[in-house]
Enzyme design. Structure first.
Site, PDB file in Angstrom:
ATOM      1  N   TYR A 179      12.851  11.403   6.785  1.00 34.70           N
ATOM      2  CA  TYR A 179      11.842  12.206   6.096  1.00 34.70           C
ATOM      3  C   TYR A 179      10.877  12.847   7.096  1.00 34.70           C
ATOM      4  O   TYR A 179      10.620  14.053   7.027  1.00 34.70           O
ATOM      5  CB  TYR A 179      11.084  11.327   5.113  1.00 34.70           C
ATOM      6  N   ASP A 180      10.375  12.042   8.036  1.00 40.34           N
ATOM      7  CA  ASP A 180       9.407  12.561   9.007  1.00 40.34           C
ATOM      8  C   ASP A 180       9.990  13.734   9.793  1.00 40.34           C
ATOM      9  O   ASP A 180       9.373  14.801   9.914  1.00 40.34           O
ATOM     10  CB  ASP A 180       8.999  11.466   9.993  1.00 40.34           C
ATOM     11  N   ASN A 203       3.448   1.289  -7.800  1.00 40.81           N
ATOM     12  CA  ASN A 203       3.744  -0.149  -7.813  1.00 40.81           C
ATOM     13  C   ASN A 203       2.610  -0.942  -8.450  1.00 40.81           C
ATOM     14  O   ASN A 203       2.842  -1.796  -9.329  1.00 40.81           O
ATOM     15  CB  ASN A 203       3.985  -0.650  -6.388  1.00 40.81           C
ATOM     16  N   ASP A 254      -1.397  -7.444   5.718  1.00 41.75           N
ATOM     17  CA  ASP A 254      -2.662  -8.112   5.397  1.00 41.75           C
ATOM     18  C   ASP A 254      -3.532  -7.316   4.428  1.00 41.75           C
ATOM     19  O   ASP A 254      -4.631  -7.746   4.074  1.00 41.75           O
ATOM     20  CB  ASP A 254      -3.445  -8.399   6.684  1.00 41.75           C
ATOM     21  N   ASP A 268       5.479   1.262   8.977  1.00 45.73           N
ATOM     22  CA  ASP A 268       4.455   1.551   7.976  1.00 45.73           C
ATOM     23  C   ASP A 268       3.157   1.930   8.694  1.00 45.73           C
ATOM     24  O   ASP A 268       2.620   1.133   9.466  1.00 45.73           O
ATOM     25  CB  ASP A 268       4.234   0.316   7.102  1.00 45.73           C
TER      26      ASP A 268
END
Length: 667
Positions: free
Chosen positions: A152-153, A197, A213, A278
């Site tokens: 995608y990038d 989500n 985290d 991510d």
């Protein structure tokens, strides 16, 4: 964009989340919109919202393969087609790269051809996992070029590069935006992005999943703010990328707290490992958009989440039905999330290919198609190449159910049908040749049979009139027996004088999806209809439904050119041999085809090579005695003699030879 003057705008990815909101905005502003999507990640219910709008047209197509638009001159081409969420582009990595590369180039070429402006939807993902915060457009990014997210990038980075190349080298007037996280109604429930989500988990009463985290940050803009920024950028001349996003930054834990407050404060949190590559921070520098467009996002996260949650909560089971198209301008954000009223019947698309036969088209096919009693249908005439006479003849028709596609060059009847089917908007498709005719009840009867069918993919056929020099016959004399293959039905014979049984495009009615999965073969030089029937019948769930009524007229015996052209016996024989090897023709069907459909064409050539080639093909199928005799007669007797013998055997001598004249003296 000059909003005072109506524009014609083509949007790729129109069935997607952002694309569908653009369609809505442009229609509201009075423009005409052509949507293009292949539904790899777009949703059919998004397209259905606008299908009855008079200024909306939809083309189902993979823009990586080309954009099959042949209509009026475009003012804008907006390229928004691409899977955009990690689960989708990681499921379709090659397709994602292709739509960013080939799809972008096809859009640029279309804009160049029409003299239109080109607008590219790029992404904040071009910044990767940034080392600069917030991210200005001048930042080149920190991207893993071969990681899981790279499809995608890198697709978007290449798309930006080729867009700027077309601007600099070919003078295309371009715009580029880099979209940051956007949310709102019509997001897919399975798109895997954090707001989707969280909201769906909360509505189900499940714990909210935090990856890592929870300290990684994102900036969230409501879709209406994004659309407003796009429209404003279309109204100025600026070719460098522009960030469009909300600069208010939230950690994932802060976002979870907002969702819990809106839906259920008692929800627990669960933690999972962070996915590969991510980004830890994502926040746009929107200084350029603020100065250039006087644009700043206005909708706070809590307000936008309430609207989005309401849309998800309703689950909108009837959202695949279009609303009243008379006015979209008065709908508020809240009203657009409600379910429109269902329509009473599915849409049927009628496809009519034609070329240089306007008299036949306007005398037979078109008026009988438009005279159908079915509640909802559209008629698409595909003009197969330059044909000023047909274009002129159709220009005076204003029926809203009629659409005309004019192809820039001749592609043949098979491919013309395929292009018409791709442009169709109906769930069901019926085919009609330009020189044939229908009874007014045809579509109504066939749709009823399809809806009552036990087959998942019914192909519905009917009887038809067949005018011949000897009179008009009702055909076929029977339909396929249960368990009988379509090849045996069409080609196998049990006796010398067994009647021909044929089905052709003019009587075919099936789901559009089936025609898309099994397109007509444009490389064939004949037998396109039978070829399609054999291949379609091999698809899972396909079965035949037969309406025992005469609902069409098939004008086959008239002396004039047919769209498919004359079939040479060698091509016919090769086609049958290929079908036999593929397992779609039994030995009986193969022999029947050779004897009853090919031998007379080869015999007319009259060469020894034709005789020995055909004889070898026949013997390879182990013919029965009557088939050998019929084959031998084909070579021994000229066609007029064979025709007289055939008529004699079927109807008696008086049909073959007129009564002898008797003089008065013999009376």
């Amino acid at each position: 964009m000059n909003t005072a003057q109506p524009q014609t705008i083509l949007i790729t990815g129109s069935a997607g989340f952002v694309g569908s909101h653009l369609v809505e905005r442009f229609l509201k502003d009075g423009h005409s919109v052509i949507g293009v999507d292949n539904y790899i990640s777009g949703q059919r219910q998004n397209t259905a919202l606008f299908l009855t709008h008079p200024r909306f047209q939809f083309l189902e197509a993979d823009v990586s393969q080309g954009i099959p638009y042949t209509g009026q001159t475009l003012d804008w081409v907006l390229h928004f087609a691409s899977p955009a969420s990690p689960p989708h582009y990681q499921e379709f990595p090659v397709e994602t790269l292709m739509v960013g590369a080939q799809g972008t180039q096809h859009g640029l070429e279309l804009a160049l051809k029409h003299g239109a402006k080109f607008f590219l939807a790029s992404t904040s993902e071009v910044y990767g996992d940034p080392h600069v915060h917030p991210q200005p457009e001048s930042y080149w990014g920190h991207v893993n070029p071969n990681g899981l997210r790279s499809c995608y990038d890198e697709a978007k980075r290449y798309a930006e590069a080729i867009t700027m190349a077309y601007h600099r080298a070919k003078g295309v007037d371009t715009r580029i935006i880099r979209i940051f996280n956007t949310y709102g109604p019509r997001m897919r429930a399975d798109d895997g992005r954090v707001i989707t989500n969280f909201v769906h988990q909360a509505l189900r009463g499940e714990p909210l999943t935090i990856y890592g985290d929870g300290q990684q940050t994102r900036s969230f803009q409501y879709v209406d703010d994004l659309v407003e920024g796009i429209v404003r950028l279309m109204g100025v001349t600026y070719h460098e990328p522009v960030n469009l996003g909300n600069p208010t930054e939230f950690t994932m834990l802060e976002l979870a707290a907002v969702v819990r407050e809106i839906i259920n404060p008692e929800l627990a949190l669960v933690y999972q490992p962070a996915p590969s590559d991510d980004p830890q921070q994502r926040k746009p520098d929107i200084s350029r958009a603020q100065g250039l467009l006087a644009w700043t996002p206005e909708i706070p996260l809590a307000e936008g989440l309430k609207i989005t949650t309401a849309a998800f909560r309703e689950d909108r089971p009837n959202r695949n039905e279009p609303p009243d198209s008379s006015d979209l301008s008065g709908q508020s954000k809240a009203s657009l999330t409600s379910s429109p009223s269902p329509t009473s019947a599915p849409l049927v698309s009628v496809i009519i290919p034609t070329l240089k036969r306007p008299d036949l088209l306007l005398k037979r096919a078109l008026p009988t198609a438009l005279a159908q009693t079915l509640e909802r249908f559209e008629v698409i005439v595909v003009i197969d190449g330059p044909d000023a006479a047909t274009e002129h003849a159709l220009a005076g028709l204003s029926d809203p159910r009629l659409r005309v596609l004019t192809l820039p060059q001749n592609v043949g009847a098979a491919e013309a049908r395929n292009l018409g089917i791709r442009a169709a908007q109906g769930e069901w498709v019926a085919l009609l040749d330009d020189d044939d005719e229908w009874e007014p009840e045809k579509l109504t009867r066939q749709l009823a049979a399809a809806q009552a069918s036990a087959h998942a993919e019914p192909i519905v056929v009917c009887q038809y009139w067949l005018p011949t020099p000897q009179g008009t016959r009702q055909e076929p004399s029977r339909f396929p027996h249960p368990g009988e293959s379509i090849g045996d039905y069409l080609m196998a014979r049990e006796a010398w004088l067994a009647p021909d049984l044929t089905l052709m495009s003019t009587v075919l009615f099936a789901r559009r999806d089936l025609f898309l999965r099994v397109p007509f073969d444009p490389a064939l030089m004949g037998h396109e209809d039978w070829d399609w029937l054999l291949r379609a019948a091999a698809e899972p769930g396909v079965g035949f439904e037969c309406v025992p009524e005469v609902l069409a007229t098939y004008h086959f015996h008239e002396v004039r050119p047919h769209l498919s052209g004359a079939t040479k016996w060698r091509h016919s024989l090769n086609w049958a041999q290929n079908q036999r090897q593929a397992g779609r023709l039994s030995q009986r069907a193969y022999v029947g085809f050779v004897v009853f459909h090919v031998a007379h064409v080869a015999a007319a050539e009259g060469t020894s090579q034709a005789f020995w080639t055909m004889s070898g093909a026949l013997l390879s199928g182990q013919p029965r005695p009557f088939e050998v005799a019929r084959y031998a007669a084909t070579w021994l007797f000229p066609q007029p003699v064979r025709r007289r013998i055939h008529l004699l055997a079927k109807a008696g001598w008086s049909v073959v030879r007129p009564p002898r004249k008797i003089s008065p003296g013999q009376a």
